[in-house]
Design an enzyme around this catalytic site. Structure first.
Site, mmCIF file in Angstrom:
data_model
loop_
_atom_site.group_PDB
_atom_site.id
_atom_site.type_symbol
_atom_site.label_atom_id
_atom_site.label_comp_id
_atom_site.label_asym_id
_atom_site.label_seq_id
_atom_site.Cartn_x
_atom_site.Cartn_y
_atom_site.Cartn_z
ATOM 1 N N ASP A 243 56.776 31.158 25.131
ATOM 2 C CA ASP A 243 57.814 30.817 26.096
ATOM 3 C C ASP A 243 58.960 29.814 25.698
ATOM 4 O O ASP A 243 58.792 28.842 25.123
ATOM 5 C CB ASP A 243 57.084 30.279 27.287
ATOM 6 C CG ASP A 243 58.182 30.098 28.563
ATOM 7 O OD1 ASP A 243 58.191 30.746 29.487
ATOM 8 O OD2 ASP A 243 58.796 28.692 28.539
ATOM 9 N N ASN A 251 70.536 28.227 30.887
ATOM 10 C CA ASN A 251 71.435 29.119 31.855
ATOM 11 C C ASN A 251 72.447 28.283 32.699
ATOM 12 O O ASN A 251 73.444 28.396 33.027
ATOM 13 C CB ASN A 251 70.437 29.834 32.621
ATOM 14 C CG ASN A 251 69.895 31.141 31.891
ATOM 15 O OD1 ASN A 251 70.605 31.643 30.996
ATOM 16 N ND2 ASN A 251 68.665 31.211 32.194
ATOM 17 N N HIS A 256 74.683 32.418 32.355
ATOM 18 C CA HIS A 256 73.724 33.461 31.798
ATOM 19 C C HIS A 256 74.035 34.250 30.566
ATOM 20 O O HIS A 256 73.225 34.951 30.234
ATOM 21 C CB HIS A 256 73.314 34.191 33.213
ATOM 22 C CG HIS A 256 72.749 33.495 34.276
ATOM 23 N ND1 HIS A 256 71.529 33.267 34.342
ATOM 24 C CD2 HIS A 256 73.082 32.915 35.421
ATOM 25 C CE1 HIS A 256 71.023 32.792 35.401
ATOM 26 N NE2 HIS A 256 72.087 32.243 35.964
ATOM 27 N N ASP A 260 71.694 35.065 27.899
ATOM 28 C CA ASP A 260 71.092 36.347 27.350
ATOM 29 C C ASP A 260 71.336 36.573 25.944
ATOM 30 O O ASP A 260 70.416 36.964 25.209
ATOM 31 C CB ASP A 260 71.935 37.528 28.061
ATOM 32 C CG ASP A 260 71.690 37.529 29.570
ATOM 33 O OD1 ASP A 260 70.565 37.038 30.069
ATOM 34 O OD2 ASP A 260 72.426 38.244 30.153
ATOM 35 N N GLU A 286 61.991 34.655 29.874
ATOM 36 C CA GLU A 286 62.239 33.991 28.783
ATOM 37 C C GLU A 286 60.671 34.097 28.213
ATOM 38 O O GLU A 286 60.559 33.168 26.995
ATOM 39 C CB GLU A 286 62.610 32.486 28.720
ATOM 40 C CG GLU A 286 61.705 31.533 29.409
ATOM 41 C CD GLU A 286 61.881 31.214 30.818
ATOM 42 O OE1 GLU A 286 61.543 30.439 31.405
ATOM 43 O OE2 GLU A 286 62.545 32.352 31.429
#
Length: 363
Positions: A243, A251, A256, A260, A286
């Site tokens: 993680d 973000n 975002h 990404d 994530e």
């Protein structure tokens, strides 16, 4: 990707699904053509010798067999020297068509044994040319090539020796050749339909098991690999649940789209540094799951720590350094997927609680 059209697919196009597929297809086709060329050359040589040693050698047949022998020799050396297959295919196709037309002109009275042999040779070469046409051309174009060459050859022969005067044997040869051409087209049509359906299924399967953002396996694609670890016949296997730390902050701060990009670059880094035979996929958000068949949790812990260090040593272009926490768990006897992943998740939680950028191996 392969383009699907109502006109059909050539064999070239069915291979162009990826660079790897193109390379494999080229190797297989080259080997196939070499075998066919060598075998065809031996047949042409035998027929040439038989005709030469006969009581009254036929000049047209001698020319035919000699031309076929030379063509197969040229084709073999062209392929063995790794010359372009595309060019070689077209040259052979053109030579075959020219040979068919020239032989048709040379056919005399078709009621003689020599003329019947030459006529049979013409239509055998026509079938071989049609097969090659279906391998390298679109279905419609291959059909036009086969039917057109057959029509031209038949017309030339008929003009030299009236079609109705050719005799029953010759008519049988004409009709059987036409039937074989029709069958060949039907088989090519079936191949196109099967190929289209097969590629469609592959596309659907890939969409169902692949994460569209990172290109890694998604949960559905990872499940079979986890099952392999669980049912490995006593051989140990482990999983790593990864993680990214503080990803929500990425973000919120950068947007975002940047988030990404971080996920995509993280996926690429994990793929680049993962030791085989491991499999990495996006578990969701994530989180990434790494499946390590045949690996103990101690070895999997070392792999996890190696990946953690690589992540921290390779800053992202906009965000900078992005770290990750990881939980490692080894599959236990008679354990199910839920229990295994739950233990990996618990270890991941402990790694987060210990300050992040950390690896914890489940007890």
């Amino acid at each position: 990707m392969t383009r699907l059209t109502g006109q059909g697919l050539s064999l070239d196009e069915t291979h162009r699904t990826s660079d790897g597929a193109v390379q494999v297809g080229e190797v297989l086709r080259r080997k196939l053509y070499v075998v066919c060329s060598v075998f065809g050359g031996l047949v042409a040589l035998v027929l040439l010798l038989v005709e030469l040693l006969g009581a009254a050698p036929n000049a047209s047949l001698l020319f035919t067999y000699a031309a076929q022998l030379l063509l197969t020799l040229w084709c073999t050396q062209w392929l063995l020297r790794d010359r372009p297959i595309y060019t070689g295919e077209r040259i052979v196709l053109l030579c075959n068509v020219v040979t068919i037309v020239l032989q048709s002109v040379q056919v005399g009275r078709t009621d003689t044994p020599e003329s019947l042999l030459l006529l049979q040779s013409i239509f055998n070469l026509l079938l071989a040319t049609s097969i090659l046409g279906y391998m390298i051309l679109r279905q419609r174009h291959a059909l036009m090539l086969g039917v057109g060459t057959y029509a031209v050859s038949t017309l030339i022969i008929a003009l030299r020796d009236g079609f109705l005067d050719q005799g029953l044997t010759v008519l049988r040869i004409h009709l059987s050749t036409a039937a074989l051409l029709l069958l060949l087209h039907a088989l090519a049509w079936y191949r196109v339909q099967y190929t289209q359906e097969y590629l469609h299924r592959l596309r659907l399967e890939k969409q169902a098991t692949t994460d569209p953002l990172t290109g890694l396996l998604n949960r559905h694609g990872l499940y079979p690999h986890v099952q392999t670890v669980l049912h490995s016949g006593g051989s140990p296997g482990s999983v790593i649940l990864l993680d990214l730390d503080h990803f929500k902050g990425v973000n919120d701060r950068f947007g975002h789209l940047i988030g990404d990009d971080v996920l995509v670059r993280t996926a690429q880094l994990l793929n680049d540094h993962l030791r085989l035979p491991g499999v990495v996929g996006r578990w969701g958000g994530e989180e990434f799951l790494i499946v390590l068949p045949g690996m103990t949790q101690e070895a999997a812990g070392r792999v996890a720590d190696h990946l953690r260090l690589q992540l921290s040593r390779e800053p992202q272009p906009v965000v900078g350094t992005v770290t990750a926490s990881m939980g490692v768990a080894q599959a236990l006897e008679a354990e199910g997927m839920t229990e295994l992943l739950h233990r990996a998740d618990q270890a991941l939680y402990q790694a987060k609680a210990a300050g992040r950028d950390n690896v914890v191996v489940a007890a």
